[in-house]
Design a protein around this motif. Structure first.
Motif, short mmCIF file in Angstrom:
data_model
loop_
_atom_site.label_atom_id
_atom_site.label_comp_id
_atom_site.label_asym_id
_atom_site.label_seq_id
_atom_site.Cartn_x
_atom_site.Cartn_y
_atom_site.Cartn_z
N ILE A 10 24.46 -22.80 7.27
CA ILE A 10 23.60 -22.10 8.24
C ILE A 10 22.19 -22.67 8.21
CG2 ILE A 10 22.51 -19.88 8.81
CD1 ILE A 10 25.07 -18.54 7.71
N THR A 11 21.65 -22.88 7.00
CA THR A 11 20.30 -23.44 6.87
C THR A 11 20.21 -24.82 7.50
OG1 THR A 11 19.99 -22.23 4.79
CG2 THR A 11 18.49 -24.06 5.22
N THR A 12 21.21 -25.65 7.24
CA THR A 12 21.25 -27.01 7.82
C THR A 12 21.30 -26.95 9.34
OG1 THR A 12 22.46 -27.81 5.88
CG2 THR A 12 22.50 -29.20 7.83
N ALA A 13 22.16 -26.08 9.87
CA ALA A 13 22.30 -25.95 11.33
C ALA A 13 21.01 -25.44 11.97
CB ALA A 13 23.45 -25.00 11.65
N LEU A 14 20.36 -24.48 11.32
CA LEU A 14 19.13 -23.91 11.86
C LEU A 14 18.00 -24.94 11.86
CD1 LEU A 14 17.68 -21.44 12.98
CD2 LEU A 14 17.18 -20.73 10.63
N ILE A 15 17.86 -25.69 10.76
CA ILE A 15 16.82 -26.72 10.69
C ILE A 15 17.04 -27.79 11.74
CG2 ILE A 15 15.89 -28.59 9.27
CD1 ILE A 15 16.39 -26.78 6.82
N LEU A 16 18.30 -28.26 11.85
CA LEU A 16 18.63 -29.29 12.84
C LEU A 16 18.42 -28.77 14.26
CD1 LEU A 16 19.75 -32.14 13.30
CD2 LEU A 16 22.04 -31.17 13.30
N GLY A 17 18.78 -27.50 14.50
CA GLY A 17 18.59 -26.90 15.81
C GLY A 17 17.12 -26.79 16.19
N LEU A 18 16.30 -26.37 15.25
CA LEU A 18 14.85 -26.24 15.49
C LEU A 18 14.21 -27.60 15.75
CD1 LEU A 18 13.96 -23.54 12.81
CD2 LEU A 18 13.78 -23.25 15.29
N ILE A 19 14.61 -28.61 14.97
CA ILE A 19 14.07 -29.96 15.16
C ILE A 19 14.44 -30.51 16.54
CG2 ILE A 19 14.25 -32.37 14.39
CD1 ILE A 19 14.55 -31.28 11.52
N THR A 20 15.71 -30.32 16.91
CA THR A 20 16.19 -30.79 18.22
C THR A 20 15.45 -30.11 19.35
OG1 THR A 20 18.40 -31.13 17.28
CG2 THR A 20 18.23 -31.08 19.68
N THR A 21 15.29 -28.80 19.27
CA THR A 21 14.60 -28.03 20.31
C THR A 21 13.13 -28.44 20.39
OG1 THR A 21 16.07 -26.14 19.98
CG2 THR A 21 13.99 -25.71 21.10
N LEU A 22 12.48 -28.56 19.26
CA LEU A 22 11.07 -28.94 19.23
C LEU A 22 10.87 -30.33 19.82
CD1 LEU A 22 8.27 -27.98 18.25
CD2 LEU A 22 8.72 -29.16 16.09
N PHE A 23 11.76 -31.26 19.49
CA PHE A 23 11.68 -32.62 20.02
C PHE A 23 11.85 -32.62 21.54
CE2 PHE A 23 12.97 -37.00 20.80
CZ PHE A 23 12.11 -37.71 19.96
N ALA A 24 12.78 -31.79 22.03
CA ALA A 24 13.02 -31.70 23.47
C ALA A 24 11.82 -31.11 24.21
CB ALA A 24 14.26 -30.84 23.74
N ILE A 25 11.14 -30.15 23.59
CA ILE A 25 9.97 -29.52 24.21
C ILE A 25 8.77 -30.47 24.23
CG2 ILE A 25 8.25 -27.66 23.92
CD1 ILE A 25 10.56 -25.91 22.86
N LEU A 26 8.61 -31.24 23.15
CA LEU A 26 7.45 -32.12 23.02
C LEU A 26 7.62 -33.45 23.76
CD1 LEU A 26 6.56 -31.60 19.23
CD2 LEU A 26 5.39 -30.63 21.22
N PHE A 27 8.86 -33.96 23.78
CA PHE A 27 9.09 -35.30 24.37
C PHE A 27 10.24 -35.31 25.38
CE2 PHE A 27 7.80 -35.72 19.85
CZ PHE A 27 6.54 -36.29 20.03
N PRO A 28 10.26 -34.39 26.33
CA PRO A 28 11.40 -34.35 27.27
C PRO A 28 11.50 -35.58 28.17
CG PRO A 28 9.66 -32.89 28.01
CD PRO A 28 9.26 -33.36 26.65
N SER A 29 10.36 -36.07 28.65
CA SER A 29 10.39 -37.21 29.57
C SER A 29 10.89 -38.47 28.87
CB SER A 29 9.00 -37.46 30.17
OG SER A 29 8.05 -37.66 29.14
N GLN A 30 10.50 -38.64 27.59
CA GLN A 30 10.94 -39.81 26.84
C GLN A 30 12.45 -39.77 26.59
OE1 GLN A 30 8.28 -38.01 26.27
NE2 GLN A 30 6.54 -39.23 25.55
N VAL A 31 12.98 -38.57 26.30
CA VAL A 31 14.42 -38.42 26.07
C VAL A 31 15.20 -38.71 27.35
CG1 VAL A 31 16.27 -36.84 25.41
CG2 VAL A 31 14.08 -36.74 24.21
N ILE A 32 14.76 -38.13 28.46
CA ILE A 32 15.45 -38.32 29.74
C ILE A 32 15.39 -39.78 30.17
CG2 ILE A 32 15.42 -37.73 32.20
CD1 ILE A 32 16.44 -35.48 30.38
N ALA A 33 14.27 -40.46 29.89
CA ALA A 33 14.10 -41.86 30.29
C ALA A 33 15.08 -42.79 29.59
CB ALA A 33 12.67 -42.31 30.00
N LEU A 34 15.61 -42.36 28.44
CA LEU A 34 16.57 -43.19 27.71
C LEU A 34 17.89 -43.36 28.45
CD1 LEU A 34 16.10 -41.77 24.09
CD2 LEU A 34 15.31 -43.99 24.92
N PHE A 35 18.16 -42.48 29.39
CA PHE A 35 19.49 -42.43 30.01
C PHE A 35 19.48 -42.85 31.48
CE2 PHE A 35 19.59 -39.87 26.28
CZ PHE A 35 20.84 -40.11 25.74
#
Length: 443
Positions: free
Chosen positions: A318-343
């Motif tokens: 649960i701890t691993t999933a929560l940490i990974l989930g928070l990191i993924t969400t935070l990255f998406a909020i901070l760098f959405p245009s960069q992530v979308i541009a990759l595809f």
């Protein structure tokens, strides 16, 4: 070196990490491996051929769902038997799982091959794309048995204490698929047939790497003559059902999303969602990897009745999933245009819609990993109803009404909130259930 028999003596955190990274990398490579075919075909053959390959791709979902169904069900029972110290039963579960999957897949392949044209048109082929669909599907079906064997073996090898080899087999397949795609398409000009051959040959060679496990002295994957039991077969299918649901319902969710986006936002909405879903399909496999790493350890400890370590494993997951989930969400909020541009490139309107949508959509990753961990945990300790309920809640029971109601109540932009709302409510219901029945995790 980890062996199945040393699991109960190793410290839990490093033990979990030794399974986590190979599982996550392996699952990620599986998702990328299928996408490689499309990339090479689009550049080396053309857009119509790419459409044909994309139409044929659902065959992988069908084959994967079967290998997950039988593989996860059988491997869970294998690890439980090993935890109980009953190696004879473990060997029987492995043999029964292997034989059952071979029989099911061969039967399915024969039926699909004899009705190839009907199947192609059901998948969405037209008179223009059918020749490409036929070329690709014919080869994939012919060698499909090796794809399912590779998946099944990687699951069992992970359960037999050799997660690194399970990863090595999938790495071999992915690397060779890229190399062979280049040779067959750009050097030999075999077109779509070459793409399918690259996938088939790389899969067989990856499977050959996995077969090295049988030469390992500590290996408990042994074939036995006396293995068939109808009650054991029912157990395998029952325990593996939640894993099958994950793969099967993913396709249903994509179709429902496409229909909803098309209705409210038209073609641009569908294209924007396709970009986000491309990212999601890769991220989903990473979160599935957490459950894949947890399953062998939980099943073994459940069989050995090491309840304190079992509870500790759940907390680590649960701890691993929560940490990974928070990191993924935070990255998406901070760098959405960069992530979308990759595809890939797209119009400003589509790109902007995808960027805004992904920021909202990605909040769901906070809850996704937790839900996956609990479902995998309950599946691994033979609480199949709970595991199946969690999977159906997040993918059908809560997802469908949320997808219908949110855009009606709050407008088209709210479609993006379907994923986080369904996952969030599922996580809340799990929390309430655990609070009411705290001993359910060890009972």
């Amino acid at each position: 070196m980890t062996t199945i028999n040393s699991i109960e003596t190793r410290p839990l955190r490093p033990l979990f990490l030794s399974y986590l990274f190979p599982a996550m990398i392996g699952m990620l490579l599986m998702s990328i491996n299928i996408l490689v075919d499309g990339i090479f075909v689009s550049h080396g053959v053309g857009p119509t051929a790419l459409a044909g390959v994309n139409i044929a791709v659902p065959i992988f979902s069908i084959l994967l769902s079967i290998s997950l169904w039988v593989g996860m069900g059988g491997a869970t029972l294998f690890s439980i038997a090993m935890g109980e110290g009953n190696k004879k039963r473990a060997h029987q579960f492995f043999t029964l799982s292997f034989v059952t999957m071979i029989a099911v897949v061969i039967t399915l392949i024969i039926i699909l091959s004899l009705n190839l044209k009907k199947v192609a048109y059901i998948f969405g082929a037209s008179d223009i794309t059918y020749p490409y669909v036929q070329q690709y599907l014919h080869i994939i079906l012919l060698f499909g048995i090796f794809y399912t064997i590779e998946n099944l073996l990687s699951i069992f090898i992970r359960n037999d204490g050799n997660p690194k080899l399970a990863m090595a087999g999938l790495i071999t397949t992915s690397v060779l698929n890229i190399i062979l795609n280049y040779i067959f398409i750009f050097v030999l000009h075999y077109g779509v047939t070459g793409c399918a051959l690259a996938t088939a040959i790389s899969t067989m060679l990856g499977m050959s790497v996995l077969c090295l496990h049988f030469a390992r002295k500590q290996s408990e994957l042994k074939f036995v003559r006396s293995f068939f039991s109808l009650s054991d077969l029912k157990k395998i299918f029952a325990i593996g059902l939640p894993s099958c649901i994950v793969e099967a319902t993913f396709a249903v969710m994509v179709v429902l999303y496409n229909i909803t986006f098309s209705y409210y936002l038209g073609e641009n909405g569908v294209t924007a969602y396709a970009i986000v879903n491309y990212i999601h399909s890769v991220l989903l496999t990473i979160f599935l990897g957490i459950g894949m790493a947890l399953q062998p350890l939980v099943s073994y400890h459940h069989g050995a009745r090491l309840l304190d370590r079992l509870t500790a494993l759940l907390k680590i997951g649960i701890t691993t999933a929560l940490i990974l989930g928070l990191i993924t969400t935070l990255f998406a909020i901070l760098f959405p245009s960069q992530v979308i541009a990759l595809f890939g490139d797209s119009t400003f309107a589509i790109r902007n819609m995808a960027i805004q949508g992904f920021v909202h959509f990605a909040i769901g990753y906070i809850f996704l990993g937790i839900n996956m961990v609990f479902a995998e945990f309950f599946q691994s300790i033979e609480k199949i109803r709970l595991a199946t309920t969690i999977m159906l809640l997040r993918s059908i029971v809560l997802f469908v009404p949320t997808l219908i109601l949110l855009p009606k109540l709050f407008g088209a932009q709210a479609i993006w909130w379907t994923f986080p709302v369904a996952e969030g409510i599922t996580a809340l219901l799990i929390y309430i259930y655990i609070k009411k029945k705290p001993h359910i995790v060890t009972a």
